[in-house]
Design a protein around this motif. Structure first.
Motif: not given
Length: 440
Positions: A134-141, A175-176, A217-219, A242-247
């Motif tokens: 199970q992974v959490l990701a951001m919308r629009n990522s 997305v602010r 968010q790049g793309v 839960i771990l935090w991965i910074s892309d």
């Protein structure tokens, strides 16, 4: 040798005959770039362009940077390839520099050949360490094009399949200025996103492996949350293990100007557990990687190697490029010249209805376009502006939801004069497109 337009058309036809249809090309008449110098490139027809996209943020310092080309040439003259089965001095040298710069204590580095592969490796490490898919990701990522990274990409335009080895849950916050919390102030915006995260975790069965997030968010069109969002998220994640991965594939190495890493805008609770990088570090050479805490990095129990990751030639390029970046304070230049460029773009677009927002940080700038008189994203406007800018001698990218945002990310050696020139060219292109879209 300068080629004729029909030569470009012939090359395009050959491209279409042997490469997949989803391998998209910019422009109605696609460009063949033949050489570059500094912040400029030339096409096969001899046209010169100011490069405001840098090979998708990959030409980080400059085209044909002498220090990098010399390092590549000298290493290639000694030995080009060995693999990770042998000791590699250039790989260890670069790993030591990255460990020291990462801010992560007792860190280890694994080199790959791309950002996609780096994020794939980070997901493997996190899910193995946490024994969860199970992974959490951001919308629009956006995190890459492999089977696993497509499965955590929150931008529909870049996610061709819903099939995935991972169970992904998407979180608010990246997305602010759009979405259900857009009208809130920064403090309340962060509080709402944290409350949403807490609620999601309470309704999720089993332990979640990690949150993966791009600080900018790049793309996704160079969108970003308020500073401190991921620090607030980190407090919640830490309580659940839960771990935090910074892309940092696009935000790393000082491009945002204010910080060397994007995560440092959210640093109240220290560095991420894992940090992924690629693109700019090689200045065009294929380098990616993941750096993280030894406990997580050493969690794989099976054997593994990388045939091309950490190759002597790419490591030599990365070392030379990183040395140049640090010695010439390109982070400071990104802050100063990027700040000027953002201000200038906001000034020249202030009266244009086709421009909804100019946003960004350092030399990562997004210009979101809408249909004049509305708040509806206008991907057709972005496509027209990209074409119009090319006609004027300026190369820019596009992205965001539906491709409605321009992406501006020049090499980090950009001068003030080049920033002003590029802003003027883009303003002219935007004005022309607004005239085309305005109701008759």
């Amino acid at each position: 040798m300068t080629q004729h337009p029909q030569d470009a058309a012939s090359l395009h036809a050959r491209h279409q005959a042997v490469l997949p249809s989803w391998l998209s090309l910019y422009y109605e008449r696609p460009l063949e770039l033949t050489h570059g110098e500094g912040r400029h490139v030339w096409d096969a027809e001899g046209n010169r362009y100011l490069d405001f996209f840098g090979g998708i943020l990959t030409t980080m310092t400059a085209h044909a940077l002498p220090e990098v080309t010399k390092a590549v040439s000298e290493q290639a003259g000694r030995i080009i390839h060995t693999s990770t089965l042998y000791l590699s001095r250039p790989m260890v040298d670069l790993a030591e520099r990255i460990v020291a710069l990462s801010g992560i204590p007792d860190a280890r580095v694994f080199f790959t050949t791309s950002g996609t592969e780096a994020n794939d490796a980070a997901l493997l490490l996190a899910t193995t360490h946490r024994r969860s898919n199970q992974v959490l990701a951001m919308r629009n990522s956006y995190h890459g094009r492999s089977f696993s990274t497509v499965g955590i990409t929150g931008n529909q335009s870049w996610s061709p399949t819903s099939l995935s080895p991972l169970q992904t849950l998407y979180v608010h916050g990246g997305v602010r200025t759009r979405g259900p919390y857009a009208e809130l102030g920064d403090r309340d915006y962060i509080a709402a996103c944290v409350a949403d995260l807490e609620d999601m975790l309470q309704q999720t069965a089993g332990g979640i492996a990690a949150l993966i997030a791009e600080p900018v968010q790049g793309v996704g069109g160079f969108t970003m949350p308020p500073d401190g969002l991921y620090a607030a998220f980190r407090e919640v994640l830490a309580r659940h293990g839960i771990l935090w991965i910074s892309d940092e594939v696009q935000t790393g190495w000082g491009r945002t100007g204010d910080h060397f890493w994007g995560w440092q805008a959210h640093a109240d609770n220290g560095p991420p557990d894992l940090l992924t990088f690629a693109k700019g570090i090689g200045n065009g050479m294929a380098i990616g990687g993941v750096v993280g805490r030894a406990e997580v990095m050493n969690s794989l129990t099976a054997n593994s190697i990388s045939t091309f990751g950490g190759s002597p030639v790419t490591m030599a390029a990365g070392l030379a490029n990183l040395t140049y970046l640090l010695e010439h304070d390109l982070q400071g230049n990104a802050r100063r010249v990027g700040g000027l460029l953002i201000e200038r773009l906001r000034a020249v677009t202030a009266g244009l209805d086709v421009v909804r927002e100019v946003r960004g940080r350092g030399l990562m700038i997004g210009v979101e376009l809408v249909r004049p008189g509305t708040d509806e994203r206008a991907p057709e406007a972005a496509s027209l502006v990209v074409e119009a800018a090319r006609e004027r001698g300026l190369l820019v990218g596009k992205g965001g939801q539906g491709g409605a945002s321009l992406r501006i990310a020049p090499p980090m050696t950009l001068t003030v004069a080049e920033a002003e020139e590029g802003a003027a060219l883009l303003a002219d292109a935007l004005q022309a497109v607004q005239g085309m879209l305005a109701p008759s």
